[in-house]
Enzyme design. Structure first.
Site, PDB file in Angstrom:
ATOM      1  N   PRO A   1       3.255   1.456  -9.261  1.00  0.00           N
ATOM      2  CA  PRO A   1       3.945   0.235 -10.273  1.00  0.00           C
ATOM      3  C   PRO A   1       5.683   0.934  -9.831  1.00  0.00           C
ATOM      4  O   PRO A   1       6.321  -0.212 -10.479  1.00  0.00           O
ATOM      5  CB  PRO A   1       3.218   1.464 -11.353  1.00  0.00           C
ATOM      6  CG  PRO A   1       2.169   1.341 -10.817  1.00  0.00           C
ATOM      7  CD  PRO A   1       2.449   2.380  -9.635  1.00  0.00           C
TER       8      PRO A   1
ATOM      9  N   LEU B   1       0.072   4.342  -0.907  1.00  0.00           N
ATOM     10  CA  LEU B   1       1.926   5.058  -1.091  1.00  0.00           C
ATOM     11  C   LEU B   1       2.076   4.113  -2.215  1.00  0.00           C
ATOM     12  O   LEU B   1       2.827   4.937  -2.898  1.00  0.00           O
ATOM     13  CB  LEU B   1       2.564   4.515   0.733  1.00  0.00           C
ATOM     14  CG  LEU B   1       3.526   5.541   0.520  1.00  0.00           C
ATOM     15  CD1 LEU B   1       4.106   6.889   0.312  1.00  0.00           C
ATOM     16  CD2 LEU B   1       4.004   5.010   1.883  1.00  0.00           C
ATOM     17  N   THR B   2       2.120   2.751  -2.302  1.00  0.00           N
ATOM     18  CA  THR B   2       3.640   2.179  -3.237  1.00  0.00           C
ATOM     19  C   THR B   2       2.900   2.724  -4.240  1.00  0.00           C
ATOM     20  O   THR B   2       1.583   2.326  -4.683  1.00  0.00           O
ATOM     21  CB  THR B   2       3.623   0.990  -2.617  1.00  0.00           C
ATOM     22  OG1 THR B   2       3.856   0.111  -1.593  1.00  0.00           O
ATOM     23  CG2 THR B   2       3.899  -0.247  -4.071  1.00  0.00           C
TER      24      THR B   2
ATOM     25  N   ARG C   1       4.123  -1.118  10.964  1.00  0.00           N
ATOM     26  CA  ARG C   1       4.946  -1.538  11.541  1.00  0.00           C
ATOM     27  C   ARG C   1       4.330  -2.368  12.643  1.00  0.00           C
ATOM     28  O   ARG C   1       5.682  -3.616  13.277  1.00  0.00           O
ATOM     29  CB  ARG C   1       6.170  -1.357  11.306  1.00  0.00           C
ATOM     30  CG  ARG C   1       5.899  -1.052   9.431  1.00  0.00           C
ATOM     31  CD  ARG C   1       7.794  -0.198   9.481  1.00  0.00           C
ATOM     32  NE  ARG C   1       7.167   0.256   8.076  1.00  0.00           N
ATOM     33  CZ  ARG C   1       8.447   0.925   7.678  1.00  0.00           C
ATOM     34  NH1 ARG C   1       8.859   1.594   8.021  1.00  0.00           N
ATOM     35  NH2 ARG C   1       8.363   0.951   6.047  1.00  0.00           N
TER      36      ARG C   1
ATOM     37  N   GLU D   1       5.601  -3.043   3.662  1.00  0.00           N
ATOM     38  CA  GLU D   1       5.844  -2.103   4.757  1.00  0.00           C
ATOM     39  C   GLU D   1       7.407  -2.133   5.088  1.00  0.00           C
ATOM     40  O   GLU D   1       8.292  -2.399   5.878  1.00  0.00           O
ATOM     41  CB  GLU D   1       5.271  -2.825   6.255  1.00  0.00           C
ATOM     42  CG  GLU D   1       3.840  -3.277   6.213  1.00  0.00           C
ATOM     43  CD  GLU D   1       3.152  -1.680   7.110  1.00  0.00           C
ATOM     44  OE1 GLU D   1       3.630  -0.920   6.992  1.00  0.00           O
ATOM     45  OE2 GLU D   1       1.270  -1.182   6.795  1.00  0.00           O
TER      46      GLU D   1
HETATM   47  C1  LIG Z   1      -0.375  -8.162  -0.881  1.00  0.00           C
HETATM   48  C2  LIG Z   1       0.350  -7.073  -0.538  1.00  0.00           C
HETATM   49  C3  LIG Z   1       0.269  -5.816  -0.040  1.00  0.00           C
HETATM   50  C4  LIG Z   1       0.213  -4.924   0.014  1.00  0.00           C
HETATM   51  N1  LIG Z   1      -0.865  -3.123   0.703  1.00  0.00           N
HETATM   52  C5  LIG Z   1      -0.193  -2.314   0.574  1.00  0.00           C
HETATM   53  C6  LIG Z   1      -0.104  -1.588   1.041  1.00  0.00           C
HETATM   54  O1  LIG Z   1      -2.240  -1.475   1.909  1.00  0.00           O
HETATM   55  N2  LIG Z   1      -0.906   0.351   0.971  1.00  0.00           N
HETATM   56  C7  LIG Z   1       0.347   0.620  -0.042  1.00  0.00           C
HETATM   57  O2  LIG Z   1       1.008   1.471   0.109  1.00  0.00           O
HETATM   58  N3  LIG Z   1       1.723  -0.717  -0.178  1.00  0.00           N
HETATM   59  C8  LIG Z   1       1.238  -2.024  -0.512  1.00  0.00           C
HETATM   60  N4  LIG Z   1       2.328  -3.608  -0.594  1.00  0.00           N
HETATM   61  C9  LIG Z   1       2.999  -2.846  -1.373  1.00  0.00           C
HETATM   62  C10 LIG Z   1       4.668  -2.823  -0.707  1.00  0.00           C
HETATM   63  O3  LIG Z   1       4.881  -2.289   0.634  1.00  0.00           O
HETATM   64  C11 LIG Z   1       5.340  -2.684  -1.374  1.00  0.00           C
HETATM   65  O4  LIG Z   1       5.182  -4.687  -2.642  1.00  0.00           O
HETATM   66  C12 LIG Z   1       7.312  -3.533  -0.853  1.00  0.00           C
HETATM   67  O5  LIG Z   1       6.978  -1.875  -0.418  1.00  0.00           O
HETATM   68  C13 LIG Z   1       7.904  -2.843  -1.861  1.00  0.00           C
HETATM   69  O6  LIG Z   1       8.599  -2.344  -2.786  1.00  0.00           O
HETATM   70  P1  LIG Z   1       8.226  -3.374  -4.481  1.00  0.00           P
HETATM   71  O7  LIG Z   1       8.011  -4.390  -4.527  1.00  0.00           O
HETATM   72  O8  LIG Z   1       8.302  -1.942  -5.549  1.00  0.00           O
HETATM   73  O9  LIG Z   1       9.526  -3.950  -4.497  1.00  0.00           O
HETATM   74  P2  LIG Z   1      11.190  -2.929  -5.225  1.00  0.00           P
HETATM   75  O10 LIG Z   1      11.124  -1.741  -4.888  1.00  0.00           O
HETATM   76  O11 LIG Z   1      11.134  -3.205  -6.522  1.00  0.00           O
HETATM   77  O12 LIG Z   1      12.059  -4.713  -4.139  1.00  0.00           O
HETATM   78  C14 LIG Z   1      12.417  -5.202  -4.613  1.00  0.00           C
HETATM   79  C15 LIG Z   1      13.206  -5.660  -4.223  1.00  0.00           C
HETATM   80  O13 LIG Z   1      14.855  -4.716  -4.524  1.00  0.00           O
HETATM   81  C16 LIG Z   1      15.324  -4.505  -3.330  1.00  0.00           C
HETATM   82  N5  LIG Z   1      15.563  -3.587  -2.782  1.00  0.00           N
HETATM   83  C17 LIG Z   1      15.025  -2.174  -2.695  1.00  0.00           C
HETATM   84  N6  LIG Z   1      15.837  -0.972  -2.396  1.00  0.00           N
HETATM   85  C18 LIG Z   1      17.086  -1.419  -2.413  1.00  0.00           C
HETATM   86  C19 LIG Z   1      18.238  -0.599  -1.493  1.00  0.00           C
HETATM   87  N7  LIG Z   1      18.015   0.475  -1.262  1.00  0.00           N
HETATM   88  N8  LIG Z   1      18.792  -1.285  -1.071  1.00  0.00           N
HETATM   89  C20 LIG Z   1      19.124  -2.921  -1.490  1.00  0.00           C
HETATM   90  N9  LIG Z   1      17.577  -4.087  -1.389  1.00  0.00           N
HETATM   91  C21 LIG Z   1      16.794  -3.061  -2.810  1.00  0.00           C
HETATM   92  C22 LIG Z   1      13.793  -4.828  -1.769  1.00  0.00           C
HETATM   93  O14 LIG Z   1      14.506  -5.285  -0.549  1.00  0.00           O
HETATM   94  C23 LIG Z   1      13.148  -6.091  -2.401  1.00  0.00           C
HETATM   95  O15 LIG Z   1      14.428  -7.278  -2.293  1.00  0.00           O
HETATM   96  C24 LIG Z   1       2.133  -4.561  -0.791  1.00  0.00           C
HETATM   97  C25 LIG Z   1       2.638  -5.692  -1.141  1.00  0.00           C
HETATM   98  C26 LIG Z   1       1.639  -6.594  -1.008  1.00  0.00           C
HETATM   99  C27 LIG Z   1       2.013  -7.403  -2.011  1.00  0.00           C
END
Ligand SMILES: Cc1cc2nc3c(=O)[nH]c(=O)nc-3n(C[C@H](O)[C@H](O)[C@H](O)COP(=O)(O)OP(=O)(O)OC[C@H]3O[C@@H](n4cnc5c(N)ncnc54)[C@H](O)[C@@H]3O)c2cc1C
Length: 389
Positions: free
Chosen positions: A133, A130-131, A248, A368
């Protein structure tokens, strides 16, 4: 093991048995080597099939080889696995809640027959893409897309996914992509076998958290998939979001397991480690920490058990799960730090679990739905006002 308000007294026989099976599995197969795996940044892949044989992948589903156990039993499995390591629980969460669940809920009969028994037994490994870059907290802005191919019998997928648990070892990826050939570009789920031309799944290294878990990217470079690989039963963000609710739910239980393991480690250490002529556990400061830890874990357990009841009755709302994921992971993150501190210098090594749990919980706090995003989900539910943008 901490069960301060005797919640386990109400478990049924099957639930006790499943809990015991998961606890023994962790004692025999996870605890002995997990510190080394964490240090080396490796996942014990030999356990994938064992976990399948023991029924740890989506045992709460019905049919296709799944035993349809209670939601409490499923939660207890997640709790025990995460008491071992969040990476082990992540393996089970992804395989069960994020791959088997969408196939079970939205797949065709042929997809269910092809994948559910193999995934359930751990003969095949799945991942959930889902996620992206550029799109983490706001996955609906995804750029990965599908176009009808020239024959009109299938799709061509393009885009990239990142931070995908198990991608480098997966046989199949559930990829969420916008269908550009349909009106309004709805999000659809595609089952993409990872040996298809144009699929790459490089591993992400340099992680300081969730080290005993394999994480990677999914590159999709004009990947052809036939029509029969589309999940027919869902269209729109409801697809991925409903899977996340399942995962979750498991995390809300799992985090309690990690916190409980930290508590048990700290309690044991406090009764054995001697300073100033006796065990450190006799000091009121240390007892205060244990009392607070036990109280917070118990509150987290109560929330998890209540969620199981609501889920069983079909009354569980995603917002309930947000509250539990948010609270229990924050609680585990805070309490693992306290446990680490009670272990003094020894606490920073892989010989003891708290620092490993603490490092892992940084991921659990973020994936999540980050803690912040769950706060906003609750804020919207409580006020009717959306604060995402
Ligand atoms: C080890 C690991 C395994 C993972 N496994 C999976 C997987 O199997 N499949 C998958 O799809 N994804 C997976 N993920 C991805 C994970 O779900 C994302 O990292 C997560 O959703 C956050 O996205 P981001 O890292 O792009 O952070 P961002 O969305 O860029 O967020 C950065 C910061 O900004 C804050 N923020 C963002 N929007 C807002 C808002 N509107 N208001 C206030 N604050 C905000 C966030 O809380 C965070 O603190 C995994 C991540 C890790 C680290």
């Amino acid at each position: 093991m901490l069960d301060f308000v005797q919640l386990e007294a109400d478990l049924g026989q099957e639930e006790r048995l499943i809990r015991e099976t998961a606890r023994e599995f962790v004692a025999d197969h996870v605890r002995p080597d997990i510190g080394e795996h964490f240090e080396n940044g490796t996942f014990p892949t030999e356990l994938i099939q064992t976990m399948g044989e023991l029924g740890f992948y989506a045992p709460n589903l019905e049919g296709y080889g799944s035993p349809n156990v209670s939601e409490t039993a499923y939660g207890l499995v997640m709790q025990e696995l995460e008491a071992g390591d969040s990476g082990i629980r992540s393996m089970a969460s992804v395989q069960g809640a994020l791959v088997m669940y969408p196939i079970h809920a939205y797949g065709s009969e042929a997809q269910k027959e092809e994948w559910l028994p193999a995934l359930g037994e751990g003969e095949a490994v799945g991942c959930f893409g889902l996620t992206e870059p550029e799109h983490g907290s706001n996955p609906s802005a995804m750029e990965t897309h599908a176009e009808r191919d020239a024959t009109g019998d299938g799709y061509v997928l393009s885009g990239s996914k990142t931070w995908i648990t198990n991608a480098p070892i997966a046989d199949v990826a559930v990829v969420w992509a916008r269908d550009r050939s349909a009106t309004d570009d709805p999000v659809r789920g595609f089952l993409v076998e990872t040996d298809r031309d144009g699929v790459t799944t490089p591993e992400i290294d340099g992680k300081l958290s969730m080290r005993a878990s394999i994480t990677g990217e999914i590159g999709l470079n004009d990947v052809s998939v036939p029509e029969e690989n589309v999940l027919p039963g869902v269209s729109g963000m409801k697809g991925p979001l409903s899977c996340l609710t399942q995962a979750r739910y498991g995390i809300a239980w799992g985090a309690v397991g990690a916190a409980r393991d930290c508590f048990e480690e700290a309690r044991e250490y406090a009764t054995e480690r001697e300073q100033f002529g006796g065990p450190i556990g006799r000091f009121q400061l240390q007892q205060g920490k244990l009392a607070e830890m036990a109280t917070q874990i118990t509150l987290g357990q109560l929330l998890a058990y209540r969620l199981a009841d609501l889920k069983e009755r079909g009354e569980l709302r995603p917002q309930h799960v947000s509250m539990a994921k948010r609270n229990n992971v924050r609680m585990a993150r805070e309490q693992s730090r306290v446990a680490r501190e009670m272990l003094g210098g020894n606490g920073i090594t892989t010989d003891y679990s708290p620092m490993r749990h603490l490092a892992n919980l940084e991921t659990v706090y973020t994936y999540e739905g980050t803690h912040d995003i769950h706060t906003l989900i609750l804020g919207e539910d409580l006020t009717g006002l959306q604060a995402y943008q």
